[in-house]
Design a protein around this motif. Structure first.
Motif, PDB file in Angstrom:
ATOM      1  N   LYS A   1       0.748  -1.145   0.024  1.00  0.00           N
ATOM      2  CA  LYS A   1      -0.101   0.158   0.083  1.00  0.00           C
ATOM      3  C   LYS A   1       1.087   1.158   0.043  1.00  0.00           C
ATOM      4  O   LYS A   1       1.957   1.190   0.590  1.00  0.00           O
ATOM      5  CB  LYS A   1      -0.849   0.028   1.081  1.00  0.00           C
ATOM      6  CG  LYS A   1      -1.775   1.076   1.133  1.00  0.00           C
ATOM      7  CD  LYS A   1      -2.504   1.350   2.536  1.00  0.00           C
ATOM      8  CE  LYS A   1      -3.423   0.069   3.005  1.00  0.00           C
ATOM      9  NZ  LYS A   1      -3.806   0.181   4.379  1.00  0.00           N
ATOM     10  N   VAL A   2       0.540   2.141  -0.744  1.00  0.00           N
ATOM     11  CA  VAL A   2       1.174   3.564  -0.820  1.00  0.00           C
ATOM     12  C   VAL A   2       0.224   4.555  -0.442  1.00  0.00           C
ATOM     13  O   VAL A   2      -1.037   4.783  -0.893  1.00  0.00           O
ATOM     14  CB  VAL A   2       1.557   3.766  -2.181  1.00  0.00           C
ATOM     15  CG1 VAL A   2       2.198   5.327  -2.436  1.00  0.00           C
ATOM     16  CG2 VAL A   2       2.321   2.676  -2.798  1.00  0.00           C
ATOM     17  N   ALA A   3       0.786   5.416   0.506  1.00  0.00           N
ATOM     18  CA  ALA A   3      -0.129   6.590   1.228  1.00  0.00           C
ATOM     19  C   ALA A   3      -0.530   7.539   0.010  1.00  0.00           C
ATOM     20  O   ALA A   3       0.330   7.864  -0.797  1.00  0.00           O
ATOM     21  CB  ALA A   3       0.717   7.049   2.126  1.00  0.00           C
ATOM     22  N   ARG A   4      -1.582   8.073   0.026  1.00  0.00           N
ATOM     23  CA  ARG A   4      -2.267   8.820  -0.842  1.00  0.00           C
ATOM     24  C   ARG A   4      -3.146   9.955  -0.149  1.00  0.00           C
ATOM     25  O   ARG A   4      -4.061   9.756   0.570  1.00  0.00           O
ATOM     26  CB  ARG A   4      -3.055   8.252  -2.128  1.00  0.00           C
ATOM     27  CG  ARG A   4      -2.360   7.265  -2.878  1.00  0.00           C
ATOM     28  CD  ARG A   4      -1.279   8.075  -3.715  1.00  0.00           C
ATOM     29  NE  ARG A   4      -1.672   8.793  -4.668  1.00  0.00           N
ATOM     30  CZ  ARG A   4      -1.085   9.595  -5.528  1.00  0.00           C
ATOM     31  NH1 ARG A   4       0.311   9.844  -5.423  1.00  0.00           N
ATOM     32  NH2 ARG A   4      -1.573  10.247  -6.700  1.00  0.00           N
ATOM     33  N   PHE A   5      -2.668  11.249  -0.178  1.00  0.00           N
ATOM     34  CA  PHE A   5      -3.250  12.439   0.503  1.00  0.00           C
ATOM     35  C   PHE A   5      -3.667  13.483  -0.262  1.00  0.00           C
ATOM     36  O   PHE A   5      -3.154  13.616  -1.198  1.00  0.00           O
ATOM     37  CB  PHE A   5      -2.410  13.092   1.553  1.00  0.00           C
ATOM     38  CG  PHE A   5      -2.194  12.106   2.568  1.00  0.00           C
ATOM     39  CD1 PHE A   5      -2.838  11.061   3.106  1.00  0.00           C
ATOM     40  CD2 PHE A   5      -0.708  12.416   3.359  1.00  0.00           C
ATOM     41  CE1 PHE A   5      -2.268  10.124   4.055  1.00  0.00           C
ATOM     42  CE2 PHE A   5      -0.471  11.670   4.347  1.00  0.00           C
ATOM     43  CZ  PHE A   5      -1.252  10.536   4.902  1.00  0.00           C
ATOM     44  N   ASN A   6      -4.964  13.879  -0.225  1.00  0.00           N
ATOM     45  CA  ASN A   6      -5.497  15.050  -0.939  1.00  0.00           C
ATOM     46  C   ASN A   6      -6.124  14.474  -2.365  1.00  0.00           C
ATOM     47  O   ASN A   6      -5.923  15.384  -3.193  1.00  0.00           O
ATOM     48  CB  ASN A   6      -5.068  16.110  -1.049  1.00  0.00           C
ATOM     49  CG  ASN A   6      -4.618  16.749   0.531  1.00  0.00           C
ATOM     50  OD1 ASN A   6      -5.320  16.213   1.448  1.00  0.00           O
ATOM     51  ND2 ASN A   6      -3.517  17.218   0.666  1.00  0.00           N
ATOM     52  N   THR A   7      -6.167  13.375  -2.610  1.00  0.00           N
ATOM     53  CA  THR A   7      -6.338  12.758  -4.015  1.00  0.00           C
ATOM     54  C   THR A   7      -7.236  11.570  -3.880  1.00  0.00           C
ATOM     55  O   THR A   7      -7.046  10.677  -2.905  1.00  0.00           O
ATOM     56  CB  THR A   7      -5.022  12.794  -4.918  1.00  0.00           C
ATOM     57  OG1 THR A   7      -5.448  12.410  -6.304  1.00  0.00           O
ATOM     58  CG2 THR A   7      -4.296  11.779  -4.230  1.00  0.00           C
ATOM     59  N   GLN A   8      -7.922  11.085  -5.070  1.00  0.00           N
ATOM     60  CA  GLN A   8      -8.527   9.898  -5.056  1.00  0.00           C
ATOM     61  C   GLN A   8      -8.063   8.988  -6.304  1.00  0.00           C
ATOM     62  O   GLN A   8      -8.298   7.853  -6.460  1.00  0.00           O
ATOM     63  CB  GLN A   8      -9.904  10.137  -5.301  1.00  0.00           C
ATOM     64  CG  GLN A   8     -10.820  10.908  -4.017  1.00  0.00           C
ATOM     65  CD  GLN A   8     -12.208  10.795  -4.438  1.00  0.00           C
ATOM     66  OE1 GLN A   8     -12.642  10.319  -5.619  1.00  0.00           O
ATOM     67  NE2 GLN A   8     -12.759  11.251  -3.407  1.00  0.00           N
TER      68      GLN A   8
END
Length: 365
Positions: free
Chosen positions: A303-310
Motif C-alpha cells: 500500500k502507498v499513502a495517498r493524501f488529498n487525491t483519489q
C-alpha cells in the motif's frame, strides 16, 4: 546620471520564491503533500517522493531474518543527518545503544559520477548569447542551491561505517524501552509529548519529526498479548501523526499475531511494506531470477499513502529485490526473470516461434 536599474526579462524564473520554500530534508509534492525521505533513494522513487508528512508506515517483519532493521536504520539516520527530532522505541533494555549501529552517510559510485559531471560542466562553461548572459550570471547561484537541496533530500548510507558523533551529539533524540512496560500507556504519552512540539500550522513547515518503533509488541514485551491495546495504540498514533509534521514507522511481527489483529494493523497503515528473507541455496529460485547471488531479501509494497487525491498509485512492480551494492549501500531493484535456456543465454522472445523449428524442442500444432 540616474542609477541604472537591473533589467529583468519576462521569461526569467523566480528562483528566490522556489528556493525559499525549500527546507533541508523536506520536498513538496503534488496536491499539497510534503515528503520526507525514507533514507533509501530507490524506495523514495517507488513511493513517488518518499513518506508524506502525517502518514503512518507499517513494516511487516520476517521471523527468519531482521531485514526490517535495514529500513529502520536508514530512516533514522536520514532524520539525524537533516537534524530532525527523533523518537525511537525498542523492546531492548538499552535502546540508546542502538544508535551506535546506525550507518553513516557516504557517497556511492553514482553520486561521485554526477558530481564529476557537474564539475566538468562548470569548467567547460555554457556558450550563450551575450545579451542573455547577465540573466544567467544573476541566477546561477540560485540554480546551484536548488541542485544542492535536491541532493541533500536523500543520502547514501554506508552500512559498514557507523555514524559519526557529530550527527548524534546535540540532537533531539528520545529513546524509550518497551520491554518492562506493563502496558502501552507510557509509550503513548511519550509519543503525544513528542508530537505536541510538531503541531501542524497553516504556515510553512520548518522542521519535521520522525518516530521509529521497532518490533511493536514483540514476544519479549509484557504487552505482547494485549492485542486490543495494540490496536488502540496504533489508532491513536495514526490520529496524532496525521495532525502533526511527523512520520511514524512501525515494524511488527505479523506472523506472531493472530490473523485478525494482523489484518487490522495492515488496514490502519497508510503505507504498508513487508520484507522477506531469501534462502541461501534455493536452486529453483536461482534459475528463475537473474542476480540471485547478490540478493539479500525481498521487499513487497502492499500500500502507498495517498493524501488529498483519489487517484490510485499504479506501481511498475510490487516485489523488489534488496541488494547491497559493494556490500555497503542498500539498493532496490525490480525482479528480472532469467532466460529459459540458461546455457545458451537466449530469452523467451528469441527462443523460437510456432512455425519455426529448432534443435532443442520444436513446437508442433
Amino acid at each position: 546620471m540616474a542609477a541604472c536599474k537591473t533589467r529583468t526579462s519576462s521569461f526569467s524564473r523566480n528562483f528566490s520564491a522556489a528556493s525559499s520554500s525549500q527546507t533541508p530534508g523536506l520536498k513538496h509534492g503534488p496536491n499539497g503533500t510534503t515528503f520526507i525521505s525514507s533514507g533509501i533513494p530507490d524506495l523514495d522513487k517507488i513511493l513517488g517522493g518518499g513518506f508524506p508528512l502525517g502518514s503512518l508506515v507499517m513494516v511487516m517483519e520476517d521471523a527468519e531474518a531482521p531485514h526490517h532493521m535495514l529500513l529502520l536504520r536508514n530512516f533514522m539516520s536520514q532524520g539525524l543527518v537533516h537534524n530532525q527530532p527523533l523518537l525511537y522505541a525498542s523492546p531492548s533494555k538499552d535502546p540508546r545503544g542502538f544508535l551506535g549501529t546506525l550507518p553513516s552517510p557516504g557517497s556511492s559510485k553514482d553520486s561521485k559520477s554526477s558530481k564529476r559531471e557537474s564539475e566538468q560542466v562548470k569548467e567547460k562553461g555554457l556558450r550563450i548569447a551575450w545579451q542573455y548572459k547577465k540573466y544567467f550570471d544573476e541566477n546561477q547561484h540560485n540554480l546551484d542551491s536548488n541542485r544542492d537541496s535536491k541532493q541533500e533530500f536523500c543520502n547514501e548510507f554506508d552500512l559498514r561505517k557507523p555514524m559519526e558523533r557529530q550527527f548524534l551529539s546535540g540532537k533531539q533524540i528520545d529513546c524509550v524501552s518497551t520491554q518492562d512496560a506493563p502496558n502501552l500507556v507510557a509509550l503513548q504519552d511519550r509519543c503525544a509529548a513528542f508530537l505536541s512540539q510538531l503541531s501542524r500550522n497553516d504556515g510553512n513547515v520548518s522542521v519535521a519529526g520522525r518516530i521509529a518503533v521497532q518490533s511493536f509488541c514483540a514476544p519479549q514485551c509484557l504487552s505482547s498479548t494485549m492485542e486490543w491495546d495494540m490496536l488502540s495504540f496504533i489508532r491513536s498514533l495514526k490520529g496524532m501523526v496525521r495532525s502533526s509534521n511527523a512520520v511514524a514507522v512501525v515494524t511488527f511481527p505479523s506472523t506472531l499475531l493472530s490473523p485478525s489483529t494482523s489484518k487490522r494493523l495492515q488496514h490502519m497503515s497508510d503505507t504498508l511494506l513487508s520484507v522477506k528473507a531469501i534462502p541461501d541455496e534455493d536452486k529453483e529460485l536461482a534459475k528463475l531470477l537473474t542476480g540471485y547471488q547478490d540478493m539479500v531479501g525481498l521487499l513487497n509494497v502492499h500500500k502507498v499513502a495517498r493524501f488529498n487525491t483519489q487517484v490510485p498509485v499504479i506501481l511498475e512492480a510490487t516485489t523488489l529485490s534488496i541488494k547491497l551494492q559493494k556490500r555497503r549501500f542498500l539498493v532496490l531493484e525490480c525482479l528480472n526473470q532469467a532466460p529459459i535456456d540458461g546455457s545458451s543465454g537466449t530469452s523467451y522472445g528469441s527462443s523460437g516461434s510456432c512455425s519455426g523449428s529448432s534443435k532443442t524442442g520444436s513446437l508442433d500444432f
